[in-house]
Write a protein that holds these residues in place. Structure first.
Motif, PDB file in Angstrom:
ATOM      1  N   TYR A   1       0.595  -1.114  -0.029  1.00 45.12           N
ATOM      2  CA  TYR A   1       0.032   0.001   0.077  1.00 45.12           C
ATOM      3  C   TYR A   1       0.950   1.301   0.065  1.00 45.12           C
ATOM      4  O   TYR A   1       2.097   1.266   0.395  1.00 45.12           O
ATOM      5  CB  TYR A   1      -0.933  -0.051   1.142  1.00 45.12           C
ATOM      6  N   THR A   2       0.454   2.524  -0.549  1.00 49.32           N
ATOM      7  CA  THR A   2       1.116   3.666  -0.447  1.00 49.32           C
ATOM      8  C   THR A   2       0.037   4.618  -0.436  1.00 49.32           C
ATOM      9  O   THR A   2      -1.203   4.687  -0.290  1.00 49.32           O
ATOM     10  CB  THR A   2       1.735   3.854  -1.783  1.00 49.32           C
ATOM     11  N   VAL A   3       0.818   5.952  -0.240  1.00 46.87           N
ATOM     12  CA  VAL A   3       0.027   7.128  -0.439  1.00 46.87           C
ATOM     13  C   VAL A   3      -0.019   8.106  -1.652  1.00 46.87           C
ATOM     14  O   VAL A   3       1.229   8.145  -2.045  1.00 46.87           O
ATOM     15  CB  VAL A   3       0.389   8.274   0.794  1.00 46.87           C
TER      16      VAL A   3
ATOM     17  N   LEU B   1       6.903   6.451  -2.951  1.00 42.12           N
ATOM     18  CA  LEU B   1       7.710   5.213  -2.768  1.00 42.12           C
ATOM     19  C   LEU B   1       8.332   4.947  -1.408  1.00 42.12           C
ATOM     20  O   LEU B   1       8.335   5.731  -0.467  1.00 42.12           O
ATOM     21  CB  LEU B   1       8.987   5.498  -3.724  1.00 42.12           C
ATOM     22  N   SER B   2       8.702   3.858  -1.370  1.00 43.58           N
ATOM     23  CA  SER B   2       9.382   3.228  -0.063  1.00 43.58           C
ATOM     24  C   SER B   2      10.707   4.326   0.285  1.00 43.58           C
ATOM     25  O   SER B   2      11.426   4.776  -0.628  1.00 43.58           O
ATOM     26  CB  SER B   2       9.844   2.014   0.152  1.00 43.58           C
ATOM     27  N   ILE B   3      11.263   4.279   1.568  1.00 40.21           N
ATOM     28  CA  ILE B   3      12.277   5.086   1.908  1.00 40.21           C
ATOM     29  C   ILE B   3      13.460   4.763   1.129  1.00 40.21           C
ATOM     30  O   ILE B   3      14.449   5.411   0.743  1.00 40.21           O
ATOM     31  CB  ILE B   3      12.596   5.202   3.244  1.00 40.21           C
TER      32      ILE B   3
ATOM     33  N   ASP C   1       8.398   6.764   2.006  1.00 45.76           N
ATOM     34  CA  ASP C   1       9.327   7.913   2.238  1.00 45.76           C
ATOM     35  C   ASP C   1       8.295   9.081   2.830  1.00 45.76           C
ATOM     36  O   ASP C   1       7.497   9.567   2.210  1.00 45.76           O
ATOM     37  CB  ASP C   1       9.875   8.532   1.037  1.00 45.76           C
ATOM     38  N   PRO C   2       8.725   9.519   3.975  1.00 41.56           N
ATOM     39  CA  PRO C   2       7.809  10.673   4.768  1.00 41.56           C
ATOM     40  C   PRO C   2       7.900  11.962   3.942  1.00 41.56           C
ATOM     41  O   PRO C   2       6.959  12.762   4.088  1.00 41.56           O
ATOM     42  CB  PRO C   2       8.270  10.683   6.225  1.00 41.56           C
TER      43      PRO C   2
ATOM     44  N   GLN D   1      10.821  10.556  -3.150  1.00 40.51           N
ATOM     45  CA  GLN D   1      10.977   9.517  -3.811  1.00 40.51           C
ATOM     46  C   GLN D   1       9.490   8.934  -4.275  1.00 40.51           C
ATOM     47  O   GLN D   1       8.719   8.692  -3.499  1.00 40.51           O
ATOM     48  CB  GLN D   1      11.809   8.259  -3.315  1.00 40.51           C
ATOM     49  N   PHE D   2       9.418   8.909  -5.489  1.00 42.49           N
ATOM     50  CA  PHE D   2       7.955   9.181  -6.187  1.00 42.49           C
ATOM     51  C   PHE D   2       7.876   8.168  -7.303  1.00 42.49           C
ATOM     52  O   PHE D   2       8.780   8.046  -8.081  1.00 42.49           O
ATOM     53  CB  PHE D   2       7.230  10.503  -6.315  1.00 42.49           C
TER      54      PHE D   2
END
Length: 711
Positions: A474-476, A496-498, A506-507, A511-512
């Motif tokens: 899942y993602t935002v 994306l993940s960190i 990635d808060p 990274q997207f």
């Protein structure tokens, strides 16, 4: 003074810390003010209105079962006696504070189940009992989000951190209250239990006797028994459904244990407070229980609210197979694993065309070999992280806006994350929040849901579609869909993940990923079908395989992709075909290619793929609710990707330590699904040839069993 969900708590100094709850005065003032304001606005002789139609009193009697979500915080007072020290030794206290991280998915929130029985007397007084169990959130890598700690220093211990975390907890309580015309007000009290983890971490220095050196972590698991008390209000929603809001306090007395690493006696207590929202389904008297177990509850949908749920259990076993060597990411022979999850789909209509949905889920279990060993992993129900204990995650929380643009009016049936109603064939759909990219892109009615159809990752999704996701998929982000005649155009931007294959997003959204899709619907000889072309572009810190190989040649170690990561792009494109051949028989096909010079970021280790299969309804042989499916997939990677794995490199799911004899990974899956009581049972078989592209290992047979129920 600290505040918790609008309640005030006063701390009183002393050896035992107390909390005094102030609630009545504030509510009384608010109600009095509200009443005075209304009275001031009323005319001296208010107009006479038509009588309100009589509404029958709700029947609260009988058995019920339900679900709840909530937030929790707590406090622990502790004392420790190092070896050779007399009482009182060390003492202190720490909070288990409330926190919530939407992007990370972590916080002091819980989900759980409850069930009980009510009896309402002719006087409308109610007596009953209820039992419940709650599962707190966890991110697995740093488990147990309901936790707290305190760091202290002493000549006898050095610098030490003491902590406690709640794994799960529950209660068995009596309920007493009064059934008003259209709501139930009650108090509750009884026994409570908690299963906790208590830890002692040596941060600096050395404990007495040198038993605990810096970095030493002592862990103890313990059961606590105590009391529970609270109050709540419950209202009927529709038919057999009710909703409740409840405050519950729990207390557990001091319990002692010994940290063996430091030979230290430790004693602590625990108190917790929670606010919970719940839904109950009234089963009725005992004669209705068999129907409830065989048919399940009726779905809940009103003009404003909707509730659906699902539960899925999957067990898989890989018998012994040829495996002359293994690496860190190898599939293990002769192993079996299970997963279980249950999901709540709660929605509310906000305004015309707008819906908000939240999906808390309780997960437990592991995939085979901790979800590694094959690029086409055999269970879509297995996440990249697993846990032996059940835990709660908020997988989805999103807003969807549908704007009708004209055309044919289409009926929309109620379903998971979907209100019933209507929409026009031409429309614009906007989705924003936390959800899965696969909810919108690369969908296929015959192969996309591991809870009801195929289970292999490379069959339910295009293997090269490296979509943005955390470790739970899942993602935002945000997505837009424009439906115009037979065409649909989709686009989205996602976090994306960190780092590649990391647990958390990635808060900073630094990274997207961009995703686009064009879909065309059509009919061939009156048989409906569709074809979609999807593409993605990932922007983030990732490594190149050739750079990792060259670095390994210089330092003499295995290829390490993490050492050569830099900010760059990776893209891919795929095709997704869905075609009904005849009524009750469907064909699907997928194919894709992605940049094979750089590491995949999120999904799995596939640079090129093709998959196809059939789904056949049991209506063909007189069993309307049965389904049989058969499909195959072939996955491949580039030469430089093969060389990276041969140099000891590790991918997301693959890495046997070497790859001297590479080959395409070939997969065949077949399943048969049939109803049993209120569930669907599936028998599944998969054959994986050249798992992880390694001709030296396998072939691997995977036997699967799945039970799924939803309403």
């Amino acid at each position: 003074m600290s505040h918790f969900f609008g309640l005030s708590f006063v701390r009183v100094a002393g050896r035992g810390m107390k909390r005094i709850c102030k609630i009545g005065g504030g509510i009384g003032v608010a109600l009095a003010t509200y009443s005075c304001a209304i009275a001031a606005d009323l005319p001296a002789n208010p107009p006479v209105k038509a009588p309100v139609p009589y509404l029958a009193l709700y029947d609260w009697n009988g058995w019920y079962a339900g679900v709840h979500v909530g937030a929790i915080r707590g406090l622990s007072n502790w004392s420790a006696i190092p070896p050779g020290a007399g009482a009182p030794g060390l003492s202190g206290s720490f909070d288990l504070p409330f926190n919530f991280d939407f992007i990370g998915g972590t916080g002091n929130y819980v989900a759980g189940l409850q069930g009980g029985y009510n009896h309402v007397f002719p006087s409308r007084a109610m007596l009953g009992f209820e039992s419940d169990i709650s599962f707190p959130n966890s991110d697995v890598q740093v488990p147990f989000s309901v936790r707290g700690s305190q760091t202290v220093s002493s000549p006898l211990t050095g610098q030490v951190t003491y902590g406690e975390a709640v794994i799960h907890y529950g209660s068995a309580r009596a309920r007493a209250g009064y059934a008003f015309d259209h709501f139930l007000l009650y108090g509750t009290g009884g026994l409570a239990w908690s299963y906790d983890q208590v830890t002692r971490t040596q941060v600096d220095g050395v404990s007495v006797g040198g038993a605990a050196t810096p970095g030493t972590v002592d862990t103890r698991l313990l059961w606590r028994l105590g009391w529970a008390a609270g109050a709540g209000i419950e209202i009927p929603l529709a038919a057999n459904w009710t909703a409740k809001a409840e405050y519950l306090a729990t207390g557990f007395g001091h319990k002692g244990m010994r940290f063996t690493g430091a030979s230290e006696a430790f004693n602590s207590d625990l108190t917790m407070q929670s606010i919970r929202l719940g839904l109950n389904y009234r089963i009725g008297d005992a004669s209705h229980i068999p129907d409830f177990l065989t048919k399940g509850p009726s779905a809940l949908e009103t003009d404003r609210f909707a509730l659906h749920a699902q539960a899925t259990y999957v067990s898989q076993y890989a018998p012994p197979f040829r495996a002359p060597y293994s690496g860190r990411n190898s599939l293990d022979p002769n192993t079996g694993r299970e997963t279980f999850d249950t999901t709540l789909y709660a929605g509310v209509r906000l305004w015309d065309g707008a819906e908000a949905w939240v999906n808390p889920e309780v997960d437990q279990g592991f995939g085979l070999s901790a979800s590694v060993g094959a690029a086409g992993f055999p269970s879509g129900e297995a996440y990249k992280v697993g846990a032996s204990y059940p835990y709660t995650r908020l997988h989805r929380a999103f807003l969807r806006q549908t704007i009708d643009l004209g055309g044919e009016i289409q009926k929309v049936d109620a379903g998971l994350n979907q209100f019933s109603g209507s929409q026009t064939s031409d429309r614009l759909v906007l989705t924003v929040g936390k959800f899965s990219v696969g909810d919108i892109f690369d969908t296929n009615k015959y192969a996309h849901d591991p809870r009801s159809d195929f289970m292999n990752w490379a069959i339910i999704d295009t293997g090269t579609f490296d979509y943005a996701a955390d470790a739970w998929a899942y993602t935002v982000g945000a997505a837009a869909e424009w439906y115009q005649g037979p065409w649909t155009f989709r686009g989205g931007l996602f976090d994306l993940s960190i780092a590649p294959n990391a647990t958390h997003l990635d808060p900073q959204f630094g990274q997207f990923q961009w995703v686009g899709e064009i879909e065309r619907r059509y009919a061939i000889w009156d048989q409906p079908g569709k074809i979609a072309i999807s593409g993605f572009l990932t922007r983030g810190r990732m490594g190149g395989f050739q750079d990792a190989i060259q670095l390994a040649a210089l330092n003499g170690g295995p290829a390490d992709i993490t050492a050569v990561r830099r900010y760059q792009s990776r893209g891919g494109i795929s095709m997704n075909l869905e075609q009904q051949l005849i009524p009750n028989v469907g064909f699907f096909a997928r194919a894709g290619i992605a940049d094979g010079n750089k590491e995949p970021y999120e999904f799995t280790d596939v640079d090129r793929t093709v998959a196809a299969g059939l789904s056949i309804s049991g209506k063909q042989w007189g069993r309307d609710n049965d389904t049989v499916g058969i499909a195959g997939a072939v996955n491949g990677i580039t030469n430089v990707h093969q060389a990276f794995l041969n140099a000891g490199g590790l991918g997301i799911l693959v890495g046997d330590g070497m790859l001297s004899r590479p080959g395409n990974e070939k997969i065949v899956e077949t399943y048969y699904s049939f109803p049993v009581l209120a569930a669907k049972v599936t028998l599944d078989y998969q054959l994986i040839v050249n798992p992880a592209y390694n001709r030296d290992r396998g072939p691997v047979s995977v036997l699967g069993f799945r039970v799924h129920s939803q309403y």
